[in-house]
Structure formats: structure tokens, C-alpha cells
Design an enzyme around this catalytic site. Structure first.
Site, mmCIF file in Angstrom:
data_model
loop_
_atom_site.group_PDB
_atom_site.id
_atom_site.type_symbol
_atom_site.label_atom_id
_atom_site.label_comp_id
_atom_site.label_asym_id
_atom_site.label_seq_id
_atom_site.Cartn_x
_atom_site.Cartn_y
_atom_site.Cartn_z
ATOM 1 N N ARG A 24 -2.649 -2.085 -3.318
ATOM 2 C CA ARG A 24 -3.874 -1.328 -3.087
ATOM 3 C C ARG A 24 -3.821 -0.073 -3.948
ATOM 4 O O ARG A 24 -2.858 0.697 -3.889
ATOM 5 C CB ARG A 24 -3.994 -0.936 -1.613
ATOM 6 N N ARG A 60 -12.466 15.357 8.101
ATOM 7 C CA ARG A 60 -13.242 15.705 6.907
ATOM 8 C C ARG A 60 -14.680 16.014 7.291
ATOM 9 O O ARG A 60 -15.273 15.350 8.140
ATOM 10 C CB ARG A 60 -13.218 14.568 5.887
ATOM 11 N N HIS A 119 -13.176 2.794 0.150
ATOM 12 C CA HIS A 119 -13.166 1.744 1.186
ATOM 13 C C HIS A 119 -13.804 0.457 0.672
ATOM 14 O O HIS A 119 -14.243 -0.378 1.466
ATOM 15 C CB HIS A 119 -13.930 2.197 2.451
ATOM 16 N N GLU A 179 -7.977 -5.411 5.349
ATOM 17 C CA GLU A 179 -7.840 -5.079 3.930
ATOM 18 C C GLU A 179 -6.685 -5.839 3.278
ATOM 19 O O GLU A 179 -6.763 -6.196 2.102
ATOM 20 C CB GLU A 179 -7.681 -3.570 3.774
ATOM 21 N N ASN A 206 0.876 -1.174 0.000
ATOM 22 C CA ASN A 206 0.000 0.000 0.000
ATOM 23 C C ASN A 206 0.909 1.217 0.000
ATOM 24 O O ASN A 206 1.435 1.615 1.035
ATOM 25 C CB ASN A 206 -0.914 -0.019 1.225
#
Length: 402
Positions: free
Chosen positions: A95, A245, A184, A388, A7
Site C-alpha cells: 500500500r 482532523r 482512501h 483494503e 502496509n
């Protein structure tokens, strides 16, 4: 077969080595501060076992090439390494944040895939270039090893146009691909599969709402195993209240801030992405700190929890309406897995819709996937840890036919 999961971020490389047959994590690590005065690598072999061994290296790491070479040198170290030679790596999985409309599933990487990722850079200018750096470096170091791209957006490519289109001039979708993409996806797909297993039903027969609550937050409505709506939009800014956010705001806020505060678009974008959400409401973005402050009487910390969980509850109600029948609600990621207060507040008031939490189960601490709904709940509620890296490993196995 040993699988190398990568990643790659703008100044970091997160990685794992997984044994494909047993799905055992042999090593996990993080390279950070790439390009700074002093970089850092933390590598752990046999994590979470009695044989766990941690190694930290601090030195200048000029670029991703240097970072990847340091990772390989660490993994093959004769004393503390986990593999004897790079040839033991059977496949590499990457990823990738944004696949645009080009990819509805994971793909073996070739030049056509790389060109498509380059075309999608405008959709993810902060992420795709870093992902591409990781891919190019890995292909240079492992020229004969099959490599697979696993996209955060791919799971959501099953959304119908009524869910992914914005009500703006249609030409913007045709010419610039302005639409909802969602993110996601790897996490949502993984916990949906685990939930189907717990329900003892094929995923293709399950209607689920998966709730990924961490520093970044998203929710997905899954109908018969397929994503039909999700809270994140064209970018990871829309939807739920997150750590820094904002989630949903009035689009005219940008013009208001420009006219009344003299802010330029770049500053407004930074404000909404880095200074808003929980941090904007109470000055903190770690939910543990927020709970502590709220317990000590901090009114804004209490308000931040209320705002976040209220927004989550609104989306839950909306997605229940989208699906009609809901078999399960799944909480996952850092907050979703570990915060019983947020789970309880997010579900409060949904009893009339057949959603009933078992308070005792909700407060039970465990790293295992578990059901936390009451015996009279029409909709089963689960806490399922996301993974993940393991999801990427499984995607790789499907793509490579192993």
C-alpha cells in the site's frame, strides 16, 4: 499462490498473507513501535476461524529491516507459522499513500516506480518515505519475487480538472502540482465494486456515492465506475469532519491563529491534524465514547455528532448534484459500517431527493454487506465492509496477469 500484503508506516508494518485463489486470509499481523525501546509483533494465523491462533512477540525492533525479518521468521515458524519457506510467497503488494499524477493504477515495482515515489515525497512527507522503506526492505529479502505498488490516490486520477484544481494561480499546479488528489482510493474502489455486484449491474453503469467514515473520513462521487470528485484534497485534511482532523476550514484561519495566538505554521498544522475534528469539539475522537457521553447528557458530545453528520449530509447533497442520477450510497469503514446513529443522522432530510432509510434494517447488526434503504427509496443505501488488503490482492492479480 500466497500473496504477502504490506502496509508500512513510519513505525509500523501491517501485513496479511492471502491465498489468491480462494481469497482466504491465512495470517494477519502488526509490527508496531519500531525504533522504540521495546517493539511488539502480534500475528494471527487463520483469523476468524476455529483454528485461529494468536502469537505476540515483544522485543526491541530497531528498524523496518528488523521488523520485516521478524515477520518472516514468525510466518515460517515450524510450530506456529503458516508457510514452510519464503519461496512460497508468490508476490508482494504494497500500500502506497501517494502516487501523485504519475500513477492512475497499480504498478509492478521497478527502479522507475521507486524514483517516481521519491519525487512524490513532498506531497506525502510523512507517508511515502515509510512506504518506500517497506518496499526496499521487501525487495532485499525477496529479490526474485514480483512486487506491486497499490496507490491510495490512483482511483481518483480520473477526476476532471474542474474537480481537482484549486482556484489559485495556475502556475502553482504547473510547477508544484498543487491540486486535489484524494485518498482512501483503494477502499472506495473496493466497496464500489461490491455495490455494483449487489445492484446486479456492471460497475461501468453505476453512479455511486461511497462514504468512508472512520478516524479518517472521505466521500467519493463515482460516475459510471470512475471517481469524478472526492472530499479529501491535496492532503488528508480537507473535507469531512474526522476523528482528530478538522476537515474544511477557512484558509485564512492560519493567518488568524498566527496573528492572534502567536502560533507558527507547524503548530497550526498539528492543531488541525491532531487536535481538531471530533476531538477538538468534545475532547474525544472515538465515536463509541462520544455516543455514551451524549446519552449521559454531555452537550458537546451531542454537538460533535451533529457537526460531523451535518458536514457529511452537505457533501452528500453536493455529490448528488454532481452526479445527477445516483444508484447507490455506500457507508463503509469503522463508523460507516457500525454506527446506525451516524448513518441515520447523515441521511436525515434527504427524503425529498429519493433517499429513504429503513430504520429496522439500519439497526440490524451484521458483518455482511447489506441494503438498508426502504422499499420506496429511489436511491438504494448500502453498508459494505471495506477490505483494503483483499482489494490490494485483487489489484496485484490484475497487474501480474494471474
Amino acid at each position: 499462490m500466497k500473496l504477502f500484503i504490506v502496509n508500512s508506516g513510519s513505525s509500523s508494518i501491517k501485513y496479511q498473507v492471502i491465498e489468491s485463489g480462494s481469497e482466504t486470509v491465512l495470517a494477519a499481523g502488526l509490527v508496531e513501535r519500531i525504533g522504540e525501546v521495546c517493539g511488539r509483533l502480534k500475528n494471527t494465523v487463520h483469523p476468524g476461524t476455529k483454528d485461529e491462533l494468536e502469537m505476540v512477540v515483544e522485543q526491541p525492533i530497531a528498524d523496518h529491516q528488523s521488523g520485516m525479518e521478524l515477520v518472516i521468521a514468525t510466518l515460517t515458524d515450524k510450530t506456529n507459522g503458516i508457510i514452510g519457506h519464503v519461496s512460497e510467497i508468490g508476490a508482494i503488494g504494497h500500500r502506497v499513500v501517494h502516487g501523485g499524477e504519475d500513477f492512475s493504477g497499480s504498478m509492478r515495482i521497478d527502479e522507475s516506480v521507486i524514483k517516481a515515489l521519491e519525487r512524490n515525497i513532498p506531497l506525502a512527507p510523512l507517508h511515502n518515505p515509510a512506504n518506500l522503506d517497506g518496499i526496499r526492505v521487501a525487495m532485499e529479502i525477496f529479490p526474485q519475487t514480483p512486487q506491486v505498488a497499490v496507490f491510495d490516490t490512483a482511483f481518483h486520477q480520473t477526476m476532471p480538472p474542474r474537480a481537482f484544481l484549486y482556484a489559485i494561480p495556475y502556475e502553482l499546479y504547473q510547477t508544484d502540482r498543487v491540486r486535489r488528489y484524494g485518498f482512501h482510493g483503494t477502499s472506495h474502489r473496493f466497496v464500489a465494486g461490491e455495490c455494483a455486484r449487489l445492484l446486479d449491474k456492471p460497475l461501468t453503469e453505476c453512479n455511486l456515492i461511497t462514504v468512508h467514515l472512520g478516524n479518517g473520513c472521505s466521500m467519493t462521487a463515482i460516475e459510471n465506475g470512475r471517481s469524478v470528485d472526492t472530499s479529501l484534497g491535496m492532503t488528508p485534511l480537507e473535507g469531512l469532519v474526522m476523528g482528530t482532523r478538522s476537515g474544511d476550514v477557512d484558509p485564512a484561519l492560519h493567518l488568524f491563529l498566527k496573528q492572534n495566538k502567536g502560533m507558527e505554521l507547524e503548530a497550526i498544522d498539528a492543531l488541525l491534524n491532531k487536535e481538531s475534528g471530533l476531538k477538538g469539539l468534545c475532547g474525544m475522537n472515538d465515536m463509541r465514547d462520544i455516543h455514551k457521553a451524549a446519552a449521559e447528557g454531555n452537550a458537546r458530545a451531542k454537538l460533535a455528532v451533529e457537526v460531523q453528520t451535518y458536514r457529511t449530509r452537505k457533501y452528500l447533497g453536493a455529490f448528488m448534484a454532481v452526479l445527477g442520477r445516483v444508484d447507490g450510497i455506500v457507508f463503509t469503514a469503522g463508523i460507516g459500517e457500525n454506527d446506525p446513529i451516524v448513518r441515520a443522522e447523515s441521511l436525515k432530510g434527504l427524503e425529498a431527493f429519493g433517499v429513504r432509510l429503513d430504520p429496522e434494517r439500519n439497526w440490524l447488526r451484521s458483518r455482511e454487506a447489506r441494503c438498508i434503504s426502504g422499499p420506496d427509496s429511489m436511491v438504494r443505501i448500502f453498508v459494505i465492509p471495506t477490505n483494503e488488503e483483499l482489494a490490494i490482492a485483487r489489484e496485484m492479480a490484475q497487474v501480474l496477469g494471474d
